[in-house]
Design an enzyme around this catalytic site. Structure first.
Site, PDB file in Angstrom:
ATOM      1  N   ASP A 404      73.099  40.687  50.933  1.00  4.50           N
ATOM      2  CA  ASP A 404      72.043  41.154  50.390  1.00  4.50           C
ATOM      3  C   ASP A 404      71.597  40.195  49.183  1.00  4.50           C
ATOM      4  O   ASP A 404      72.545  39.268  48.800  1.00  4.50           O
ATOM      5  CB  ASP A 404      72.341  42.611  49.498  1.00  4.50           C
ATOM      6  CG  ASP A 404      71.282  43.005  48.944  1.00  4.50           C
ATOM      7  OD1 ASP A 404      70.089  43.038  49.503  1.00  4.50           O
ATOM      8  OD2 ASP A 404      71.498  43.817  47.935  1.00  4.50           O
ATOM      9  N   THR A 406      69.429  41.201  45.886  1.00  2.00           N
ATOM     10  CA  THR A 406      69.359  41.719  44.787  1.00  2.00           C
ATOM     11  C   THR A 406      70.420  42.389  44.383  1.00  2.00           C
ATOM     12  O   THR A 406      70.846  43.200  45.076  1.00  2.00           O
ATOM     13  CB  THR A 406      68.049  42.760  44.538  1.00  2.00           C
ATOM     14  OG1 THR A 406      66.655  42.093  45.151  1.00  2.00           O
ATOM     15  CG2 THR A 406      67.872  43.214  43.125  1.00  2.00           C
ATOM     16  N   LYS A 572      46.462  35.703  36.660  1.00  2.00           N
ATOM     17  CA  LYS A 572      47.751  35.113  36.916  1.00  2.00           C
ATOM     18  C   LYS A 572      48.353  35.156  38.339  1.00  2.00           C
ATOM     19  O   LYS A 572      47.821  36.344  38.920  1.00  2.00           O
ATOM     20  CB  LYS A 572      48.894  35.597  36.120  1.00  2.00           C
ATOM     21  CG  LYS A 572      49.135  37.229  36.422  1.00  2.00           C
ATOM     22  CD  LYS A 572      50.255  37.563  35.303  1.00  2.00           C
ATOM     23  CE  LYS A 572      50.404  39.251  35.564  1.00  2.00           C
ATOM     24  NZ  LYS A 572      51.203  39.774  34.518  1.00  2.00           N
ATOM     25  N   ARG A 606      61.149  30.875  38.910  1.00  2.00           N
ATOM     26  CA  ARG A 606      59.988  31.799  39.605  1.00  2.00           C
ATOM     27  C   ARG A 606      58.783  31.682  38.647  1.00  2.00           C
ATOM     28  O   ARG A 606      58.724  32.014  37.583  1.00  2.00           O
ATOM     29  CB  ARG A 606      60.446  33.201  39.506  1.00  2.00           C
ATOM     30  CG  ARG A 606      61.499  33.745  40.433  1.00  2.00           C
ATOM     31  CD  ARG A 606      62.289  35.023  39.787  1.00  2.00           C
ATOM     32  NE  ARG A 606      61.275  36.214  40.232  1.00  2.00           N
ATOM     33  CZ  ARG A 606      61.447  37.119  41.233  1.00  2.00           C
ATOM     34  NH1 ARG A 606      62.492  36.918  42.023  1.00  2.00           N
ATOM     35  NH2 ARG A 606      60.607  38.222  41.270  1.00  2.00           N
ATOM     36  N   GLY A 687      65.542  43.626  51.185  1.00  2.00           N
ATOM     37  CA  GLY A 687      64.316  44.365  51.097  1.00  2.00           C
ATOM     38  C   GLY A 687      63.202  43.982  50.257  1.00  2.00           C
ATOM     39  O   GLY A 687      62.312  44.496  50.225  1.00  2.00           O
ATOM     40  N   LYS A 806      69.059  45.751  58.857  1.00  2.00           N
ATOM     41  CA  LYS A 806      70.160  44.827  58.539  1.00  2.00           C
ATOM     42  C   LYS A 806      71.174  45.006  59.563  1.00  2.00           C
ATOM     43  O   LYS A 806      71.917  43.905  59.901  1.00  2.00           O
ATOM     44  CB  LYS A 806      70.628  44.974  57.272  1.00  2.00           C
ATOM     45  CG  LYS A 806      69.571  44.781  55.904  1.00  2.00           C
ATOM     46  CD  LYS A 806      70.068  45.308  54.668  1.00  2.00           C
ATOM     47  CE  LYS A 806      69.047  44.687  53.382  1.00  2.00           C
ATOM     48  NZ  LYS A 806      69.756  45.073  52.240  1.00  2.00           N
ATOM     49  N   ASP A 826      75.537  45.561  47.600  1.00  2.00           N
ATOM     50  CA  ASP A 826      75.863  46.315  46.425  1.00  2.00           C
ATOM     51  C   ASP A 826      75.149  47.794  46.358  1.00  2.00           C
ATOM     52  O   ASP A 826      75.440  48.440  45.294  1.00  2.00           O
ATOM     53  CB  ASP A 826      75.512  45.533  45.251  1.00  2.00           C
ATOM     54  CG  ASP A 826      74.101  45.495  44.872  1.00  2.00           C
ATOM     55  OD1 ASP A 826      73.458  45.129  45.617  1.00  2.00           O
ATOM     56  OD2 ASP A 826      73.639  45.714  43.604  1.00  2.00           O
ATOM     57  N   ASN A 829      71.364  50.972  50.518  1.00  2.00           N
ATOM     58  CA  ASN A 829      70.530  50.069  51.480  1.00  2.00           C
ATOM     59  C   ASN A 829      71.682  49.291  52.278  1.00  2.00           C
ATOM     60  O   ASN A 829      71.039  48.629  53.255  1.00  2.00           O
ATOM     61  CB  ASN A 829      69.283  49.456  51.044  1.00  2.00           C
ATOM     62  CG  ASN A 829      69.766  48.333  50.054  1.00  2.00           C
ATOM     63  OD1 ASN A 829      70.494  48.839  49.089  1.00  2.00           O
ATOM     64  ND2 ASN A 829      69.136  47.160  50.146  1.00  2.00           N
ATOM     65  N   ASP A 830      72.652  48.645  51.852  1.00  2.00           N
ATOM     66  CA  ASP A 830      73.476  47.820  52.502  1.00  2.00           C
ATOM     67  C   ASP A 830      74.591  48.511  53.389  1.00  2.00           C
ATOM     68  O   ASP A 830      75.302  47.651  53.956  1.00  2.00           O
ATOM     69  CB  ASP A 830      74.071  46.943  51.640  1.00  2.00           C
ATOM     70  CG  ASP A 830      72.999  46.210  50.521  1.00  2.00           C
ATOM     71  OD1 ASP A 830      71.978  45.575  51.174  1.00  2.00           O
ATOM     72  OD2 ASP A 830      73.111  46.045  49.399  1.00  2.00           O
TER      73      ASP A 830
END
Length: 1205
Positions: A404, A406, A572, A606, A687, A806, A826, A829-830
């Protein structure tokens, strides 16, 4: 807790009526009870025994026990089998009971959470497990959503509420949900108690982003979508309260539908053992048949002559039947080639840490992981934890890691790091001489004490930017004015001067917080105004329009009117988008800013570009009128708006650029680099959106500008995706042919083992694929093409993927590659991915503990994965392989002596050793030395394991224990057994005692062979041991001492007097071992058995050393030298232009803000979204790399290497 696991027919649609339990119960919907336990007090014993006897090994040894109870068959006592069998069953049952107790405890903890349920017009506290479909429940701020709810009303205007979905999709950005207007006014319990609407919707499914249904109420129907739903696992944020109608509960919720089924995980060694044990059993049957045939022939030809004084047993009337009984007798005697202590351990579904050697070894490896201080996170006080004992050795065989992003690779903490304003770059820390300072030389952070509204958690290190603000630099002022106006952040003030920002993404929160600290404080907003405190002076701008952000535009703009009446557009967005929309007069500034963008992107930051444009009043009036008409258009509304947005966002003036650091977890780039050197392929499944994931890919060095191509697959149809994958493969093949490799592409591939020529192509490639494209790529007719393309790439990043996708990607690699996979994440969703992979690792981070609970191993930081695999995993694999090789060797050496003896005892099933030696051989005499080797052995120290990642490859190639190694061990065991039997047999044929008496009696022969066996296998394990500890010495020499002590005790007068029928051979051991001939025989047997092994290993070490041998030799040479730490050279970015743009938005809040629906006079205080102070990881990396210069690479005119195919 009834109906926790009730089975129901598949639903075609779901009908739910509010406040009508009796009506809803007739559909037998699942309750909100979660049940993962297997037993209760009544069912435990029968169910557990039934499960254990489903194991072939347990049933096999129960069958042996029954045979041993038949006098005509058994020549061994029944206790030689029943004792270990009962021990195994008992301790396994205890382990199962303990595991199930904790499952019960975990279930109760979740099911007993409290929720407010509206029953008969009154809110009552109910346990989660008692919540039913159709109930109306009340949630309060920061509470987890108990079930999948239809949002009815909330404390926010227009039925809005804010949620965090980290447990579902890994994103910590806040999302907005809204009740339908007809129910949004049902804010008190009296109105809700009268609500009797009926929802007809889709059946339970795993689609997190889709929901379709209709609400029927008061003879009207209202469409429902995912925007009206609160899913289990979400957390209510910044909303005082809300009410929801339970649509799906318990196992029917989308979270549970995505969690995947729990699968029992077995290592590749376990699976190999199943095959080998079948072969061993076949070999056992063959030996039994040979000896049975021999018995029948001997009884027919020879034994019949001795019937007078050696009659057959009762019931035996023929030589054939005698051979039949002899077959079963030899099955009992030779059964130690299929050792229960090994096979039950390797194949058991529920493993137990007890005297079975395999389990003790695995348990020891698990404790080493738990006790490893170098995997302990002091900040979170979290140690590493091995949550299973069955997979340790598979940690040394991993080929694919699925990670993953994030919270796993990143901390999900955004920090305003650098910026470029009017061609001047700010953010580099300068020392006293004006040179760039290293991390350890950093001065104090910028002092923002002049600003009473500054966020104390914000830190910036370059004072020159603040000086420019204080000196009134108009460009810097306009830069921060843009950041304070161009956003969709909501502000709340709990007390005077105490601001809380509610940001849609952490990126936006970091930018607004930066402007706040530099004196441009966003204070409040209404649907038509924005109030900003500019250097202490309150200024209110009229908000004329918000041109919202989305993934296609990749930019957002606001149009405001200043107090002086000037109309200005602030924008922006991504550099690739905005730089094309600038006025030609910006060319020189654009070149300089582009250089800065390259530098920022090279550091993994970023980036966003900022620009503005002044608008004439007449033009704006005309444009606004057209915008109003387009907003109300019944058809093509989005396209019309996009054209108008594009029209006004041209010929803008460049202000500068921002650089935000999405803080990686410490050590991520180094860890990925080391794991890559160990031939481990890393795929990122996230995701998050494409730009963010790609940016992190560059930050952690998965993607580099030195790569030949980065393919981006974004097709929306099957044909588009197939074509993009085909083009990617063709480009790789063309590049390979141009380099002279001469590969030819093969369309047809093996369905069992994917062996594509693409994996050997020249050049480095990467593949980035979006979730909607991945859905097509995973279809049955395209999955092989996708996998072939992906496996040819050095790095793979899958963006916008669902939890189920996944798991599907992991399953695809498992299916075709036959490689060991590891998934690490973590969040909830994992979970599905973690359960599907061979090994699941949970990061105990900021997204709850769902991933940890579903994992096999857990720790707090991604960098610990390097140590888990390269040290603990490699050692566990090495130790288990050496243990298995030695185990089979010593058991065959022990057992095959009986086979050779059968040819000299009339095939009578007489044993060579006495029954006590047979019982104690595996339990006492040989168990502890192999246990010490299996727990403590290592070929090289841990530092060398990390320094030489290539040492990991033997596990991936399965070199240390395979069918070939197994047969070598068996051959060595058989060779040893031949010498063990025939050397003493030949000596004893003519040997005499000191007194001239014949030496060749049965008991003396048994003692000699047994003593030779114990000494030979002890010497052999000494040769196999690569790392000696005091425990190894104690166990090896202690086991030998224990053998002689027990041997002399069993032949002593004392035991004979107490048990005359059991210990009849008084003084035999003392008399036998007092003979020099016996010791010479033992010495000769030992030398002949061991010398070929020593010679072979010496020649192999000299002629064909392995990498570990070379490393050990190097270690000896450098033993007195100071350890030299290898440092990777920092490679600068050259000749590349790529966008560092990444922004966490999916769809902006602009429309909501302009509508005023989310405005209110007072609300709950919000959690701060300002970035936390932390040092830049890139500075740490630079320091580790020897303080090399950090000058930015000069950009070239090379095109962007990211290819959209």
């Amino acid at each position: 807790m009834e109906r926790c696991a009730a089975r129901r027919a598949p639903e075609e649609e779901r009908r739910v009526r509010a406040n009508a339990r009796e009506y809803n119960e007739k559909f037998q919907y699942a309750s909100n009870c979660i049940k993962t336990s297997k037993y209760n007090i009544v069912t435990f014993l029968p169910v557990n025994l039934f499960e254990q006897f489903q194991e072939v090994a347990n049933t096999y040894f129960l069958f042996l026990l029954i045979l041993q109870l038949i006098p005509q068959i058994s020549s061994l006592s029944w206790f030689t089998t029943i004792v270990p069998l009962v021990l195994v069953l008992t301790i396994t049952a205890v382990k199962d009971a303990t595991d199930d107790y904790f499952r019960h405890k975990s279930d109760n903890q979740v099911n007993n959470r409290q929720s407010q349920v509206l029953i008969s017009g009154v809110l009552r506290q109910e346990q989660w497990m008692n919540v039913r479909v159709g109930d109306i429940i009340k949630l309060e701020n920061n509470q987890f959503v108990a079930a999948d709810l239809l949002l009815l009303s909330s404390s926010e205007p227009h039925g809005l509420c804010y949620i965090e979905t980290a447990e579902l999709d890994g994103e910590t950005n806040m999302k907005v949900r809204q009740a339908i207007p007809v129910t949004s006014e049902l804010g008190d319990t009296s109105k809700l108690a009268l609500f009797d609407g009926e929802v007809i919707c889709e059946p339970p499914n795993n689609k997190l982003d889709k929901f379709g249904g209709t609400l029927y109420w008061k003879e009207n129907k209202y469409p429902l979508s995912n925007q009206n739903m609160l899913l289990r696992g979400c957390v209510l944020r910044n909303t005082e309260w809300c009410f929801g109608l339970v649509i799906f509960a318990g196992p029917d919720t989308k979270l549970m539908q995505n969690s995947g089924r729990t699968k029992f995980k077995r290592t590749s060694i376990d699976r190999l053992m199943n095959t080998l044990v079948l072969w061993i059993f076949g070999f056992l049957v063959c030996m039994g048949v040979i000896l049975a045939i021999g018995n029948a022939i001997w009884e027919h030809e020879v034994g019949v002559c001795f019937q007078i004084y050696l009659p057959w047993d009762e019931g035996v009337h023929s030589a054939f039947f005698s051979g039949f009984l002899s077959f079963w007798s030899y099955i009992i005697i030779l059964n130690t080639v299929v050792p229960i202590s090994l096979y039950v351990s390797m194949g058991s579904v529920t493993l137990s840490p007890e005297v079975r050697t395999v389990e003790v070894i695995r348990l020891g490896h698990s404790y080493f992981i738990n006790w490893d201080k170098k995997m302990y996170c002091a900040k979170r006080r979290t140690p590493a934890e091995a949550r299973t004992t069955t997979l340790n050795e598979e940690l040394g065989q991993v080929e694919y890691i699925f990670s993953d992003k994030t919270g796993t690779l990143t901390q999900n903490i955004m920090v305003f790091s650098k910026c470029s304003v009017n061609g001047h770059s700010y953010g580099d820390v300068q020392d006293m001489l004006g040179h760039k300072a290293e991390l350890g030389e950093r001065p104090e952070p910028v002092d923002f004490s002049f600003n009473p509204l500054a966020d104390p958690r914000f830190q910036f290190w370059d004072p020159s930017l603040l000086e420019a603000v204080k000196l009134g630099d108009p460009h810097v002022h306009e830069f921060f004015r843009l950041l304070s106006l161009c956003h969709t952040v909501m502000s709340e003030e709990k007390s005077e001067g105490e601001l809380f920002y509610k940001a849609q993404s952490p990126d936006e929160g970091a930018l607004v917080t930066a402007a706040r600290n530099f004196g441009f404080v966003f204070r409040s907003r209404t649907p038509k105004t924005i109030t900003v405190h500019e250097l202490g002076r309150a200024i209110t701008y009229q908000l004329l329009a918000i041109l919202d952000f989305n993934n296609i535009r990749k930019r957002m703009s606001v149009i405001v009117r200043s107090p002086e009446g000037k109309i200005r557009l602030y924008c922006k967005g991504a550099d690739t988008i905005l730089l094309e929309r600038l006025h030609p007069a910006n060319q020189d500034l654009t070149n300089v800013t582009t250089d800065h963008l390259n530098e920022y992107a090279g550091e993994g930051l970023r980036t966003l570009v900022l620009a503005y444009k002044d608008l004439e009043e007449s033009y704006y009036e005309d444009w606004s009128e057209r915008l109003h008409r387009a907003s109300g258009a019944p058809e093509a509304r989005e396209d019309r708006l996009a054209r108008l947005y594009d029209e006004v966002e041209h010929d803008m003036m460049l202000l500068g650029a921002t650089a935000i650091e999405d803080k990686l977890q410490q050590g991520v780039p180094e860890t990925i680099a080391i794991l890559t050197l160990a031939n481990i392929k890393i795929w990122v499944l996230t995701g998050d959106k494409q730009e963010t994931a790609v940016n992190i890919g560059y930050s952690c060095k998965m993607l580099t500008d030195d790569m030949t191509e980065v393919f981006v697959v974004t097709g929306h149809t099957v044909l588009e995706v197939r074509e993009e994958l085909r083009k990617a493969r063709e480009k790789m093949m063309d590049a390979s042919r141009s380099m002279g490799n001469g590969f030819s592409y093969q369309e047809k591939l093996s369905s069992t083992k994917l062996t594509s020529v693409l994996e050997a192509i020249a050049g480095e490639y990467a593949l980035v694929i979006n979730g909607h494209s991945l859905a097509h790529a995973l279809e049955a007719d395209m999955e092989v093409e996708f996998l072939e393309t992906a496996c040819a790439c050095k790095a793979v990043i899958c963006c916008r993927v669902t939890p189920l996708q996944k798991a599907q990607v992991v399953e695809l690699v498992k299916k075709y590659k036959k490689a060991v996979t590891l998934a690490i994440g973590d969040g909830a969703n994992d979970v599905s991915m973690i359960k599907t992979a061979h090994i699941g690792v949970g990061i105990s981070g900021q997204e709850g503990i769902q991933a940890v609970l579903a994992s096999d191993y857990s720790f707090s930081q991604f960098k610990f994965l390097q140590r888990l695999l390269l040290v603990h995993g490699r050692w566990s694999y090495l130790r288990m392989c050496k243990f298995l090789c030695y185990f089979f060797y010593k058991n065959f050496a022990f057992t095959m002596v009986h086979f050779w003896f059968g040819f000299f005892c009339g095939f009578s099933a007489q044993t060579v050793y006495d029954q006590y030696f047979i019982t104690l051989y595996n339990i006492v005499y040989t168990s502890l030395p192999v246990l010490a080797m299996g727990v403590f052995d290592q070929d090289v120290p841990e530092q060398r394991s990390m320094e030489y990642p290539k040492l990991y490859e033997p596990g991936q190639l399965n070199l240390l224990f395979n069918k070939r190694e197994f047969f070598i061990c068996i051959a060595q065991g058989i060779y040893t057994s031949v010498l063990m039997f025939f050397i003493p047999y030949g000596v004893f044929a003519d040997a005499t005692r000191d007194d001239g008496a014949q030496l060749a009696d049965y008991q003396s022969f048994a003692v000699t062979v047994a003593t030779s066996l114990v000494i030979v296998v002890s010497v052999q394990i000494g040769l196999d041991t690569g790392f000696w500890t005091a425990i190894n010495h104690f166990f090896i020499w202690g086991s030998l001492a224990a053998y002689f002590a027990i041997l002399f005790a069993m032949h002593s007068d004392g035991l004979f007097q107490m048990f005359p029928n059991q210990f009849r051979f008084v003084g035999n051991a003392q008399n036998t071992l007092a003979q020099p001939t016996v010791w010479l025989t033992i010495a000769l047997t030992t030398v002949v058995c061991v010398m070929p092994v020593v010679a072979f290993r010496f020649l192999k070490l000299d002629l064909k050393p392995e990498l570990s041998d070379t490393v050990r030799y190097t270690q000896l040479v450098r033993k007195k030298q100071k350890t030299q730490h290898r440092c990777m050279r920092r490679v600068g970015r050259v000749g590349s232009r790529r966008s560092g743009y990444a922004f966490s938005h999916q769809e902006g809040f602009g429309e909501l803000i302009m509508s005023g629906k989310n405005m209110r006079l007072s609300s709950l205080a919000l959690s701060g979204f300002a970035a936390r102070p932390s040092a830049s990881w890139i500075e740490t990396l630079r320091k580790k790399k020897g303080g090399e210069g950090s000058t930015a690479c000069s950009p070239s005119g090379a095109p962007d290497k990211t290819l959209k195919v």
